[in-house]
Write a protein that holds these residues in place. Structure first.
Motif, PDB file in Angstrom:
ATOM      1  N   SER A 235       0.793  -1.229   0.000  1.00 50.70           N
ATOM      2  CA  SER A 235       0.000   0.000   0.000  1.00 50.70           C
ATOM      3  C   SER A 235       0.822   1.274   0.000  1.00 50.70           C
ATOM      4  O   SER A 235       0.325   2.342  -0.371  1.00 50.70           O
ATOM      5  CB  SER A 235      -0.897   0.022   1.242  1.00 50.70           C
ATOM      6  OG  SER A 235      -0.098  -0.096   2.409  1.00 50.70           O
TER       7      SER A 235
ATOM      8  N   ASP B 183      -8.137   6.196  -0.128  1.00 53.46           N
ATOM      9  CA  ASP B 183      -8.970   4.991  -0.126  1.00 53.46           C
ATOM     10  C   ASP B 183      -9.411   4.622  -1.536  1.00 53.46           C
ATOM     11  O   ASP B 183      -9.503   3.432  -1.873  1.00 53.46           O
ATOM     12  CB  ASP B 183     -10.182   5.190   0.776  1.00 53.46           C
ATOM     13  CG  ASP B 183      -9.811   5.233   2.254  1.00 53.46           C
ATOM     14  OD1 ASP B 183      -8.626   5.003   2.580  1.00 53.46           O
ATOM     15  OD2 ASP B 183     -10.710   5.506   3.074  1.00 53.46           O
ATOM     16  N   ALA B 184      -9.669   5.621  -2.371  1.00 54.75           N
ATOM     17  CA  ALA B 184     -10.035   5.333  -3.766  1.00 54.75           C
ATOM     18  C   ALA B 184      -8.887   4.636  -4.488  1.00 54.75           C
ATOM     19  O   ALA B 184      -9.100   3.680  -5.249  1.00 54.75           O
ATOM     20  CB  ALA B 184     -10.416   6.621  -4.483  1.00 54.75           C
TER      21      ALA B 184
ATOM     22  N   HIS C 140      -8.714   1.034  -3.153  1.00 62.64           N
ATOM     23  CA  HIS C 140      -9.793   0.230  -3.728  1.00 62.64           C
ATOM     24  C   HIS C 140      -9.453  -0.210  -5.158  1.00 62.64           C
ATOM     25  O   HIS C 140      -9.724  -1.337  -5.560  1.00 62.64           O
ATOM     26  CB  HIS C 140     -11.095   1.029  -3.741  1.00 62.64           C
ATOM     27  CG  HIS C 140     -11.913   0.890  -2.500  1.00 62.64           C
ATOM     28  ND1 HIS C 140     -12.448  -0.304  -2.075  1.00 62.64           N
ATOM     29  CD2 HIS C 140     -12.294   1.825  -1.582  1.00 62.64           C
ATOM     30  CE1 HIS C 140     -13.124  -0.107  -0.955  1.00 62.64           C
ATOM     31  NE2 HIS C 140     -13.047   1.170  -0.627  1.00 62.64           N
ATOM     32  N   ALA C 141      -8.842   0.698  -5.906  1.00 64.66           N
ATOM     33  CA  ALA C 141      -8.598   0.428  -7.326  1.00 64.66           C
ATOM     34  C   ALA C 141      -7.370  -0.439  -7.566  1.00 64.66           C
ATOM     35  O   ALA C 141      -7.359  -1.247  -8.508  1.00 64.66           O
ATOM     36  CB  ALA C 141      -8.459   1.751  -8.078  1.00 64.66           C
TER      37      ALA C 141
ATOM     38  N   LYS D 183      -8.643   2.322   7.235  1.00 64.34           N
ATOM     39  CA  LYS D 183      -7.694   1.941   6.197  1.00 64.34           C
ATOM     40  C   LYS D 183      -7.262   0.490   6.359  1.00 64.34           C
ATOM     41  O   LYS D 183      -7.219  -0.269   5.381  1.00 64.34           O
ATOM     42  CB  LYS D 183      -6.463   2.847   6.255  1.00 64.34           C
ATOM     43  CG  LYS D 183      -5.412   2.510   5.201  1.00 64.34           C
ATOM     44  CD  LYS D 183      -4.138   3.303   5.436  1.00 64.34           C
ATOM     45  CE  LYS D 183      -3.106   2.976   4.366  1.00 64.34           C
ATOM     46  NZ  LYS D 183      -1.779   3.526   4.684  1.00 64.34           N
TER      47      LYS D 183
ATOM     48  N   LEU E   2     -10.146  -1.818   5.371  1.00 61.00           N
ATOM     49  CA  LEU E   2     -10.339  -1.756   3.917  1.00 61.00           C
ATOM     50  C   LEU E   2      -9.306  -2.637   3.224  1.00 61.00           C
ATOM     51  O   LEU E   2      -9.642  -3.427   2.331  1.00 61.00           O
ATOM     52  CB  LEU E   2     -10.206  -0.303   3.454  1.00 61.00           C
ATOM     53  CG  LEU E   2     -10.343   0.062   1.980  1.00 61.00           C
ATOM     54  CD1 LEU E   2     -10.596   1.557   1.840  1.00 61.00           C
ATOM     55  CD2 LEU E   2      -9.114  -0.294   1.136  1.00 61.00           C
ATOM     56  N   GLN E   3      -8.053  -2.501   3.634  1.00 61.56           N
ATOM     57  CA  GLN E   3      -6.967  -3.215   2.969  1.00 61.56           C
ATOM     58  C   GLN E   3      -7.061  -4.716   3.177  1.00 61.56           C
ATOM     59  O   GLN E   3      -6.888  -5.495   2.235  1.00 61.56           O
ATOM     60  CB  GLN E   3      -5.622  -2.668   3.463  1.00 61.56           C
ATOM     61  CG  GLN E   3      -5.406  -1.223   3.060  1.00 61.56           C
ATOM     62  CD  GLN E   3      -4.077  -0.659   3.521  1.00 61.56           C
ATOM     63  OE1 GLN E   3      -3.476   0.135   2.814  1.00 61.56           O
ATOM     64  NE2 GLN E   3      -3.606  -1.034   4.692  1.00 61.56           N
TER      65      GLN E   3
ATOM     66  N   HIS F 220      -9.707  -6.478   3.875  1.00 65.74           N
ATOM     67  CA  HIS F 220     -10.842  -6.975   3.085  1.00 65.74           C
ATOM     68  C   HIS F 220     -10.465  -7.075   1.609  1.00 65.74           C
ATOM     69  O   HIS F 220     -10.774  -8.073   0.942  1.00 65.74           O
ATOM     70  CB  HIS F 220     -12.048  -6.045   3.246  1.00 65.74           C
ATOM     71  CG  HIS F 220     -12.870  -6.306   4.466  1.00 65.74           C
ATOM     72  ND1 HIS F 220     -13.516  -7.500   4.705  1.00 65.74           N
ATOM     73  CD2 HIS F 220     -13.155  -5.506   5.531  1.00 65.74           C
ATOM     74  CE1 HIS F 220     -14.169  -7.438   5.854  1.00 65.74           C
ATOM     75  NE2 HIS F 220     -13.964  -6.242   6.382  1.00 65.74           N
ATOM     76  N   LYS F 221      -9.796  -6.048   1.097  1.00 69.41           N
ATOM     77  CA  LYS F 221      -9.473  -5.981  -0.334  1.00 69.41           C
ATOM     78  C   LYS F 221      -8.632  -7.168  -0.783  1.00 69.41           C
ATOM     79  O   LYS F 221      -8.825  -7.707  -1.879  1.00 69.41           O
ATOM     80  CB  LYS F 221      -8.738  -4.666  -0.620  1.00 69.41           C
ATOM     81  CG  LYS F 221      -8.174  -4.517  -2.021  1.00 69.41           C
ATOM     82  CD  LYS F 221      -9.245  -4.324  -3.066  1.00 69.41           C
ATOM     83  CE  LYS F 221      -8.624  -4.089  -4.439  1.00 69.41           C
ATOM     84  NZ  LYS F 221      -9.654  -3.989  -5.495  1.00 69.41           N
TER      85      LYS F 221
END
Length: 226
Positions: A21, A82-83, A86-87, A120, A123-124, A126-127
């Protein structure tokens, strides 16, 4: 390098250890600082901010931009960061196997202890499909009296797992994180995936007990010698 100890818990940093990240986060930060009057190469942004909370560097940012570091600016940064995550976010090569090996070696006593905000981190994880391994065992420096390089987040993770910090292995990738792990009293192995001799030296200088080059190596390193 092989483990000479049967560690009772393994505490993973997140950014740069479990997920790749840092180029995304620091790239977003570099771009937003440039928009506010402070331009610098990504390497310089990395040197100044890697492993640190952005808010902890507010005086530095305000001195170079001539503008206050407002809540609105931070919210905009989080949204853009975060965008990008996500991408484009991917797991570090070998991260899943390393987590599985640590889980097996410690009877499930693993945790994610990050200096980043909880949103954050979650999110990470999960991603990249690592969340099931850490559900209920995620610790954020934003939620403690002090974040890295203070030891609070690692002490909180060890206490939750009911293990003495001295019996825990910390996996880190920054000098800030290594300092935090050592201050907690843990053994710290530092990931230095770029293989840079200066970076390896810096990690050892701040107390890393060992330096390794890839998360792909960790399952073998966790296996006690026969």
């Amino acid at each position: 390098m092989k483990s000479k100890d049967n560690f009772e818990a393994v505490l993973f940093d997140c950014d740069g250890v479990l997920v790749d990240s840092e180029p995304l986060t620091l790239g977003t930060l570099r771009d937003m600082l440039a928009e506010h009057g402070w331009s610098m190469p990504l390497a310089e942004c990395t040197r100044l901010f890697l492993g640190r909370m952005v808010r902890s560097q507010s005086a530095l940012i305000e001195a170079h931009t001539g503008q206050p570091l407002t809540d609105a600016w931070m919210h905009a940064f989080y949204a853009r960061r975060d965008a990008a995550l996500h991408a484009h976010l991917q797991a570090m090569p070998g991260a899943l196997a390393a987590v599985q090996a640590a889980h097996a070696a410690t009877s499930g006593r693993i945790a994610c202890a990050s200096g980043a905000d909880r949103g954050k981190v979650e999110l990470q994880l999960h991603k990249v499909s690592l969340m099931p391994w850490f559900e209920g065992r995620i610790f954020s420096g934003h939620e403690l009296p002090a974040s890295k390089p203070a030891p609070d987040v690692y002490l909180a993770a060890a206490a939750h797992l009911q293990r003495a910090p001295e019996r825990c292995l910390v996996i880190e990738d920054t000098t800030v994180g290594v300092t935090a792990g050592k201050a907690a009293g843990a053994t710290v192995w530092a990931l230095c995936s770029q293989g840079d001799a200066d970076a390896q030296h810096a990690l050892r200088e701040c107390g890393a007990d060992a330096v390794f080059g890839s998360m792909l190596e960790l399952p073998g390193l966790l296996t006690p010698p026969r």
